[in-house]
Design a protein around this motif. Structure first.
Motif, PDB file in Angstrom:
ATOM      1  N   LYS A 167       0.788  -1.233   0.000  1.00 45.43           N
ATOM      2  CA  LYS A 167       0.000   0.000   0.000  1.00 45.43           C
ATOM      3  C   LYS A 167       0.836   1.309   0.000  1.00 45.43           C
ATOM      4  O   LYS A 167       0.848   2.043   0.976  1.00 45.43           O
ATOM      5  CB  LYS A 167      -0.971  -0.003   1.191  1.00 45.43           C
ATOM      6  CG  LYS A 167      -1.961  -1.157   1.102  1.00 45.43           C
ATOM      7  CD  LYS A 167      -3.057  -1.071   2.095  1.00 45.43           C
ATOM      8  CE  LYS A 167      -4.220  -2.000   1.843  1.00 45.43           C
ATOM      9  NZ  LYS A 167      -3.927  -3.301   1.236  1.00 45.43           N
ATOM     10  N   PRO A 168       1.544   1.562  -1.099  1.00 45.36           N
ATOM     11  CA  PRO A 168       2.275   2.837  -1.185  1.00 45.36           C
ATOM     12  C   PRO A 168       1.316   4.026  -1.111  1.00 45.36           C
ATOM     13  O   PRO A 168       0.179   3.938  -1.581  1.00 45.36           O
ATOM     14  CB  PRO A 168       2.959   2.763  -2.554  1.00 45.36           C
ATOM     15  CG  PRO A 168       2.166   1.771  -3.346  1.00 45.36           C
ATOM     16  CD  PRO A 168       1.640   0.777  -2.353  1.00 45.36           C
ATOM     17  N   GLN A 169       1.788   5.110  -0.524  1.00 49.25           N
ATOM     18  CA  GLN A 169       0.934   6.281  -0.282  1.00 49.25           C
ATOM     19  C   GLN A 169       1.050   7.354  -1.369  1.00 49.25           C
ATOM     20  O   GLN A 169       0.207   8.227  -1.466  1.00 49.25           O
ATOM     21  CB  GLN A 169       1.311   6.914   1.071  1.00 49.25           C
ATOM     22  CG  GLN A 169       1.172   5.980   2.254  1.00 49.25           C
ATOM     23  CD  GLN A 169      -0.260   5.520   2.455  1.00 49.25           C
ATOM     24  OE1 GLN A 169      -1.153   6.341   2.665  1.00 49.25           O
ATOM     25  NE2 GLN A 169      -0.501   4.221   2.361  1.00 49.25           N
ATOM     26  N   ILE A 170       2.125   7.273  -2.149  1.00 49.39           N
ATOM     27  CA  ILE A 170       2.382   8.320  -3.153  1.00 49.39           C
ATOM     28  C   ILE A 170       3.094   7.698  -4.353  1.00 49.39           C
ATOM     29  O   ILE A 170       3.837   6.730  -4.196  1.00 49.39           O
ATOM     30  CB  ILE A 170       3.228   9.464  -2.521  1.00 49.39           C
ATOM     31  CG1 ILE A 170       3.291  10.693  -3.449  1.00 49.39           C
ATOM     32  CG2 ILE A 170       4.626   8.994  -2.128  1.00 49.39           C
ATOM     33  CD1 ILE A 170       3.825  11.954  -2.745  1.00 49.39           C
ATOM     34  N   LEU A 171       2.832   8.244  -5.536  1.00 48.98           N
ATOM     35  CA  LEU A 171       3.568   7.845  -6.739  1.00 48.98           C
ATOM     36  C   LEU A 171       4.616   8.918  -6.997  1.00 48.98           C
ATOM     37  O   LEU A 171       4.286  10.103  -7.106  1.00 48.98           O
ATOM     38  CB  LEU A 171       2.630   7.721  -7.942  1.00 48.98           C
ATOM     39  CG  LEU A 171       3.297   7.277  -9.257  1.00 48.98           C
ATOM     40  CD1 LEU A 171       3.698   5.805  -9.198  1.00 48.98           C
ATOM     41  CD2 LEU A 171       2.380   7.497 -10.453  1.00 48.98           C
ATOM     42  N   ILE A 172       5.900   8.497  -7.078  1.00 47.21           N
ATOM     43  CA  ILE A 172       6.977   9.432  -7.405  1.00 47.21           C
ATOM     44  C   ILE A 172       7.406   9.164  -8.839  1.00 47.21           C
ATOM     45  O   ILE A 172       7.891   8.085  -9.160  1.00 47.21           O
ATOM     46  CB  ILE A 172       8.189   9.263  -6.456  1.00 47.21           C
ATOM     47  CG1 ILE A 172       7.771   9.466  -4.996  1.00 47.21           C
ATOM     48  CG2 ILE A 172       9.296  10.251  -6.842  1.00 47.21           C
ATOM     49  CD1 ILE A 172       8.872   9.172  -3.983  1.00 47.21           C
ATOM     50  N   GLY A 173       7.193  10.142  -9.695  1.00 39.81           N
ATOM     51  CA  GLY A 173       7.579  10.018 -11.104  1.00 39.81           C
ATOM     52  C   GLY A 173       8.998  10.518 -11.289  1.00 39.81           C
ATOM     53  O   GLY A 173       9.345  11.631 -10.870  1.00 39.81           O
ATOM     54  N   SER A 174       9.838   9.680 -11.900  1.00 36.22           N
ATOM     55  CA  SER A 174      11.241  10.032 -12.081  1.00 36.22           C
ATOM     56  C   SER A 174      11.440  10.776 -13.404  1.00 36.22           C
ATOM     57  O   SER A 174      11.308  10.202 -14.478  1.00 36.22           O
ATOM     58  CB  SER A 174      12.066   8.740 -12.039  1.00 36.22           C
ATOM     59  OG  SER A 174      13.294   8.879 -12.678  1.00 36.22           O
ATOM     60  N   ALA A 175      11.731  12.079 -13.294  1.00 36.76           N
ATOM     61  CA  ALA A 175      12.105  12.955 -14.413  1.00 36.76           C
ATOM     62  C   ALA A 175      11.249  12.747 -15.678  1.00 36.76           C
ATOM     63  O   ALA A 175      10.059  12.476 -15.603  1.00 36.76           O
ATOM     64  CB  ALA A 175      13.588  12.793 -14.714  1.00 36.76           C
ATOM     65  N   GLY A 176      11.884  12.899 -16.859  1.00 33.25           N
ATOM     66  CA  GLY A 176      11.231  12.621 -18.143  1.00 33.25           C
ATOM     67  C   GLY A 176       9.844  13.215 -18.304  1.00 33.25           C
ATOM     68  O   GLY A 176       9.641  14.422 -18.190  1.00 33.25           O
ATOM     69  N   ALA A 177       8.881  12.331 -18.555  1.00 34.45           N
ATOM     70  CA  ALA A 177       7.490  12.746 -18.801  1.00 34.45           C
ATOM     71  C   ALA A 177       6.925  13.535 -17.630  1.00 34.45           C
ATOM     72  O   ALA A 177       6.122  14.465 -17.819  1.00 34.45           O
ATOM     73  CB  ALA A 177       6.628  11.515 -19.064  1.00 34.45           C
ATOM     74  N   PHE A 178       7.340  13.196 -16.412  1.00 37.76           N
ATOM     75  CA  PHE A 178       6.796  13.875 -15.227  1.00 37.76           C
ATOM     76  C   PHE A 178       7.264  15.322 -15.152  1.00 37.76           C
ATOM     77  O   PHE A 178       6.574  16.178 -14.610  1.00 37.76           O
ATOM     78  CB  PHE A 178       7.162  13.091 -13.957  1.00 37.76           C
ATOM     79  CG  PHE A 178       6.511  11.726 -13.927  1.00 37.76           C
ATOM     80  CD1 PHE A 178       5.204  11.569 -13.491  1.00 37.76           C
ATOM     81  CD2 PHE A 178       7.189  10.607 -14.398  1.00 37.76           C
ATOM     82  CE1 PHE A 178       4.593  10.327 -13.493  1.00 37.76           C
ATOM     83  CE2 PHE A 178       6.580   9.359 -14.408  1.00 37.76           C
ATOM     84  CZ  PHE A 178       5.275   9.218 -13.958  1.00 37.76           C
ATOM     85  N   GLU A 179       8.440  15.603 -15.720  1.00 43.65           N
ATOM     86  CA  GLU A 179       8.885  17.004 -15.823  1.00 43.65           C
ATOM     87  C   GLU A 179       7.982  17.773 -16.784  1.00 43.65           C
ATOM     88  O   GLU A 179       7.648  18.929 -16.541  1.00 43.65           O
ATOM     89  CB  GLU A 179      10.343  17.059 -16.296  1.00 43.65           C
ATOM     90  CG  GLU A 179      11.328  16.586 -15.255  1.00 43.65           C
ATOM     91  CD  GLU A 179      12.768  16.510 -15.723  1.00 43.65           C
ATOM     92  OE1 GLU A 179      13.659  16.614 -14.870  1.00 43.65           O
ATOM     93  OE2 GLU A 179      13.002  16.337 -16.942  1.00 43.65           O
TER      94      GLU A 179
END
Length: 304
Positions: A199-211
């Motif tokens: 049950k992760p609480q947050i999604l961390i997007g690594s660089a790329g598209a998330f930027e």
């Protein structure tokens, strides 16, 4: 010690030069080039001749810069496009012969590990988290908490692969969306099982598209924020969803006209938004953060 990190991605080649004395690296030089190594035939596991030459020419330029900066150590890592290509070894050998750069082709597991190390260096991991890195050839997921990496896996569902396989209409048609999501669902079953347990609480997007998502969200509110100068950025979830749906339903030309999308990502950002939305929904997460630190910074961390 002065180090150079080269990340040979499926879409983009990156070069980072840093001084590693002390606890925090000092970035001296940073650039990226849209080489598009996976262009045309990534799903046939083939680097086409034009992409092959673009890759070598780019690395010749990187080599000159590395010499100018009098670098002590160079680490060059190749990921999905080279890893899966039948002529990937030929490319690695040709680069060594023509530029002197020795490339290490890393496994999906090693790639996920390095992404984790990069994101950790940014300080973004503050609770049970699911890290996601959307590349052109593969997508990596890492489940972690503040103490440790719990689980990691690389999947061959990168944006360039899915685009070549499914994205034929403008805008993306409903049937293409459904086919793509069905394919993603089939691939990610074990991810959803492990997330159900931890049950992760947050999604961390690594660089790329998330930027790019961050550029679009801050642009929407006329905020003058230099995303590339931040280590992390916490999204307003509703803002992200609004931007993602707009991307998924837009035409190619509408995206070209959106300030904040680099040319390389004009079409692939649609795929990235679809995958991200699907994962957020399935894992029941409604918090999203960008870490601008990614694989490159993970490699840098490993050299320090």
């Amino acid at each position: 010690m002065r180090v150079a990190v080269i990340d040979l991605g499926t879409n983009t080649f990156h070069l980072l030069i840093a001084e590693t004395a002390g606890n925090q690296p000092e970035i001296l030089y940073k650039t990226n080039v849209p080489v598009k190594l996976g262009e045309g035939r990534i799903n046939d596991n083939m680097i086409i001749p034009a992409a092959f030459e673009r890759g070598i020419n780019c690395l010749k330029d990187f080599g000159k810069t590395i010499t100018d900066y009098q670098v002590d150590v160079v680490r060059a890592t190749a990921t999905s496009a080279v890893r899966s290509a039948e002529n990937g070894k030929d490319f690695v050998n040709a680069v060594n012969e023509r530029t002197g750069i020795k490339i290490e082709t890393i496994s999906g597991d090693e790639e996920a590990e390095l992404i984790y190390r990069g994101v950790k260096l940014s300080g973004a991991i503050q609770e049970p988290s699911l890290i996601m890195d959307i590349g052109g050839g593969s997508v990596e997921f890492i489940l972690c908490d503040t103490e440790k990496l719990i689980w990691k896996k690389s999947y061959n569902i990168g944006a360039a692969r899915l685009m070549q396989k499914f994205f034929k209409s403008d805008p993306l048609s409903d049937s293409e969306k459904q086919n793509m999501l069905f394919h993603i669902q089939e691939q990610l079953e074990d991810l959803f099982e492990i997330c159900e347990k931890y049950k992760p609480q947050i999604l961390i997007g690594s660089a790329g598209a998330f930027e790019t998502f961050a550029e679009l969200v801050t642009g929407k509110h006329h905020q003058n924020i230099a995303i590339e100068q931040l280590k992390m950025y916490l999204f307003n979830y509703d803002d992200y969803i609004d931007v993602a749906l707009k991307l998924i339903n837009s035409t190619h030309q509408q995206r070209v006209e959106m300030p904040g999308i680099i040319p390389l990502r004009v079409d692939m950002i649609v795929i990235a938004a679809l995958i991200t939305n699907y994962v957020l929904g399935r894992v029941k997460i409604n918090r999203l953060m960008l870490s601008t630190y990614d694989l490159k910074m993970g490699v840098l961390a490993s050299l320090m």
